[in-house]
Design a protein around this motif. Structure first.
Motif, PDB file in Angstrom:
ATOM      1  N   ASP A 106     -33.743  41.455 -15.201  1.00  0.00           N
ATOM      2  CA  ASP A 106     -32.359  41.390 -15.675  1.00  0.00           C
ATOM      3  C   ASP A 106     -32.323  40.602 -16.972  1.00  0.00           C
ATOM      4  O   ASP A 106     -32.559  39.386 -16.992  1.00  0.00           O
ATOM      5  N   PHE A 107     -32.003  41.286 -18.080  1.00  0.00           N
ATOM      6  CA  PHE A 107     -31.951  40.645 -19.396  1.00  0.00           C
ATOM      7  C   PHE A 107     -30.605  39.965 -19.680  1.00  0.00           C
ATOM      8  O   PHE A 107     -30.415  39.407 -20.764  1.00  0.00           O
ATOM      9  N   ARG A 108     -29.665  40.013 -18.763  1.00  0.00           N
ATOM     10  CA  ARG A 108     -28.346  39.427 -19.008  1.00  0.00           C
ATOM     11  C   ARG A 108     -28.407  37.900 -19.052  1.00  0.00           C
ATOM     12  O   ARG A 108     -29.222  37.276 -18.375  1.00  0.00           O
ATOM     13  N   ILE A 109     -27.497  37.310 -19.824  1.00  0.00           N
ATOM     14  CA  ILE A 109     -27.357  35.858 -19.827  1.00  0.00           C
ATOM     15  C   ILE A 109     -26.526  35.455 -18.600  1.00  0.00           C
ATOM     16  O   ILE A 109     -25.824  36.288 -18.010  1.00  0.00           O
ATOM     17  N   PRO A 110     -26.580  34.182 -18.188  1.00  0.00           N
ATOM     18  CA  PRO A 110     -25.855  33.759 -16.977  1.00  0.00           C
ATOM     19  C   PRO A 110     -24.359  34.069 -16.994  1.00  0.00           C
ATOM     20  O   PRO A 110     -23.785  34.412 -15.953  1.00  0.00           O
ATOM     21  N   LEU A 111     -23.713  33.943 -18.157  1.00  0.00           N
ATOM     22  CA  LEU A 111     -22.272  34.222 -18.232  1.00  0.00           C
ATOM     23  C   LEU A 111     -21.970  35.665 -17.849  1.00  0.00           C
ATOM     24  O   LEU A 111     -20.963  35.943 -17.181  1.00  0.00           O
ATOM     25  N   GLU A 112     -22.818  36.594 -18.258  1.00  0.00           N
ATOM     26  CA  GLU A 112     -22.624  38.005 -17.908  1.00  0.00           C
ATOM     27  C   GLU A 112     -22.779  38.217 -16.405  1.00  0.00           C
ATOM     28  O   GLU A 112     -22.007  38.953 -15.788  1.00  0.00           O
ATOM     29  N   VAL A 113     -23.783  37.584 -15.832  1.00  0.00           N
ATOM     30  CA  VAL A 113     -24.007  37.720 -14.390  1.00  0.00           C
ATOM     31  C   VAL A 113     -22.831  37.134 -13.623  1.00  0.00           C
ATOM     32  O   VAL A 113     -22.361  37.707 -12.635  1.00  0.00           O
ATOM     33  N   GLN A 114     -22.334  35.988 -14.092  1.00  0.00           N
ATOM     34  CA  GLN A 114     -21.189  35.347 -13.438  1.00  0.00           C
ATOM     35  C   GLN A 114     -19.962  36.250 -13.476  1.00  0.00           C
ATOM     36  O   GLN A 114     -19.217  36.347 -12.493  1.00  0.00           O
ATOM     37  N   TYR A 115     -19.755  36.922 -14.588  1.00  0.00           N
ATOM     38  CA  TYR A 115     -18.565  37.767 -14.752  1.00  0.00           C
ATOM     39  C   TYR A 115     -18.706  39.098 -14.012  1.00  0.00           C
ATOM     40  O   TYR A 115     -17.785  39.537 -13.318  1.00  0.00           O
ATOM     41  N   ASP A 116     -19.857  39.751 -14.162  1.00  0.00           N
ATOM     42  CA  ASP A 116     -20.043  41.100 -13.617  1.00  0.00           C
ATOM     43  C   ASP A 116     -20.651  41.131 -12.217  1.00  0.00           C
ATOM     44  O   ASP A 116     -20.602  42.155 -11.541  1.00  0.00           O
ATOM     45  N   GLY A 117     -21.268  40.029 -11.810  1.00  0.00           N
ATOM     46  CA  GLY A 117     -21.873  39.981 -10.492  1.00  0.00           C
ATOM     47  C   GLY A 117     -23.363  40.250 -10.525  1.00  0.00           C
ATOM     48  O   GLY A 117     -23.879  40.911 -11.424  1.00  0.00           O
ATOM     49  N   ALA A 118     -24.047  39.721  -9.519  1.00  0.00           N
ATOM     50  CA  ALA A 118     -25.490  39.921  -9.409  1.00  0.00           C
ATOM     51  C   ALA A 118     -25.794  41.366  -9.040  1.00  0.00           C
ATOM     52  O   ALA A 118     -24.932  42.109  -8.555  1.00  0.00           O
ATOM     53  N   ASP A 119     -27.030  41.761  -9.268  1.00  0.00           N
ATOM     54  CA  ASP A 119     -27.456  43.116  -8.917  1.00  0.00           C
ATOM     55  C   ASP A 119     -27.350  43.343  -7.411  1.00  0.00           C
ATOM     56  O   ASP A 119     -27.647  42.451  -6.607  1.00  0.00           O
ATOM     57  N   LYS A 120     -26.928  44.531  -7.029  1.00  0.00           N
ATOM     58  CA  LYS A 120     -26.961  44.968  -5.647  1.00  0.00           C
ATOM     59  C   LYS A 120     -28.187  45.859  -5.476  1.00  0.00           C
ATOM     60  O   LYS A 120     -28.224  46.976  -5.990  1.00  0.00           O
ATOM     61  N   LEU A 121     -29.173  45.339  -4.757  1.00  0.00           N
ATOM     62  CA  LEU A 121     -30.450  46.022  -4.656  1.00  0.00           C
ATOM     63  C   LEU A 121     -30.816  46.282  -3.205  1.00  0.00           C
ATOM     64  O   LEU A 121     -30.254  45.665  -2.297  1.00  0.00           O
ATOM     65  N   PRO A 122     -31.749  47.194  -2.987  1.00  0.00           N
ATOM     66  CA  PRO A 122     -32.204  47.453  -1.618  1.00  0.00           C
ATOM     67  C   PRO A 122     -32.769  46.183  -0.977  1.00  0.00           C
ATOM     68  O   PRO A 122     -33.242  45.271  -1.681  1.00  0.00           O
ATOM     69  N   ALA A 123     -32.742  46.142   0.331  1.00  0.00           N
ATOM     70  CA  ALA A 123     -33.260  44.988   1.066  1.00  0.00           C
ATOM     71  C   ALA A 123     -34.708  44.716   0.665  1.00  0.00           C
ATOM     72  O   ALA A 123     -35.516  45.628   0.513  1.00  0.00           O
TER      73      ALA A 123
END
Length: 310
Positions: A106-123
């Motif tokens: 994930d190349f996003r900066i923390p602010l982007e992750v905070q705003y858009d949410g963490a990745d939803k990935l398979p278990a």
């Protein structure tokens, strides 16, 4: 073919021969005339971009399938590029599970992750944070939109300022040492024969992800027009979604002129040119950027070629 690109491919293939990863007969360094003939064949028969259709992400693709000027083809099922994965549906995560990913970057900066949410990935699969700077663009954009003030929005984004911001971001892919380290680490992981299929992404899957993909394809001796075509294809895959975003902002009253966002939503040849021009100024060529800028040795470049090209 430019001489720096010939030097890059020749050096990679020579080192591959040295460590015994490629058959000698397969890779004679091409003459300019031989390349011109092969390049013409490429432009006549365009490579297909392999999109992976999902409901919660619109710019997900397999980077495999492209032909190289050495006569090979990039292997499918090994490297994927995408936009953010925080809005995947249950059906989407099942589809992603079918890719057999070993790693998500994930190349996003923390602010982007905070705003858009963490990745939803398979278990069993978690993304690896590897932020690449956006020079504060995301925060600037949120400030402009959040103000609801058309005058302020014009002052912040109008008059060519958004386009200039994008060119500065692309130059920073080359000049910023932390950015270079993130791209270098990702390329080393892709080259690692023990690493399973890998997916990397940012928010829109077009700028940081686009530069990473351009680098990878270029290092694999994919023709320049093909690598640029892969980069520019984000405009096609994102067009409908981005238009919906602009329409929503106008309907909500937050932006009277949401078209101010278009330069930020699109990829453009001059953005890519800003990075490549900076690369040539600082390192002389793509080869110089990969070796001196990213610190990749010839053995790593050869492993990348051997793993990714059949």
């Amino acid at each position: 073919m430019s001489r720096p690109r010939i030097r890059l491919a020749t050096a990679v293939l020579a080192s591959a021969l040295a460590i015994g990863t490629l058959p000698a007969a397969a890779y004679a360094a091409p003459s300019d005339s031989a390349f011109s003939s092969r390049h013409h064949a490429h432009t006549q028969s365009a490579d297909t971009i392999r999109q992976i259709p999902l409901q919660g992400a619109v710019n997900v693709r397999d980077l495999g399938g492209y032909r190289t000027w050495t006569g090979g083809r990039v292997r499918q099922g090994l490297v994927y590029r995408s936009d953010a994965l925080g809005k995947l549906t249950a059906a989407d995560t099942t589809a992603v599970a079918g890719l057999g990913l070993g790693k998500v970057v994930d190349f996003r900066i923390p602010l982007e992750v905070q705003y858009d949410g963490a990745d939803k990935l398979p278990a069993g699969l978690a993304s690896t944070a590897r932020p690449v700077s956006d020079l504060g663009l995301f925060g600037t954009l949120m400030t402009a939109i959040g103000s609801g003030d058309p005058v302020k929005q014009e002052q912040m984004l109008g008059g060519g300022r958004a386009e200039a911001y994008m060119r500065d971001i692309y130059r920073a892919f080359v000049t910023n040492p932390e950015n270079r380290a993130q791209f270098a680490t990702t390329l080393r992981e892709i080259a690692d024969g023990n690493q399973g299929p890998l997916l990397y992404h940012c928010t829109s899957g077009k700028d940081r992800t686009g530069w990473m993909s351009y680098l990878l394809l270029s290092a694999l001796a994919v023709p320049q027009d093909t690598a640029e075509g892969d980069y520019l294809a984000s405009n096609t895959f994102r067009a409908t979604y981005d238009a919906q975003v602009r329409a929503g902002l106008k309907a909500s009253g937050r932006m009277q002129n949401p078209d101010l966002l278009i330069p930020l939503q699109e990829v453009r040849q001059d953005y890519l040119d800003a990075a490549t021009t900076q690369m040539e100024a600082d390192y002389g060529s793509l080869y110089g950027y990969l070796t001196d800028g990213l610190g990749l040795d010839l053995r790593t470049l050869a492993k990348l070629q051997a793993k990714m090209v059949r």
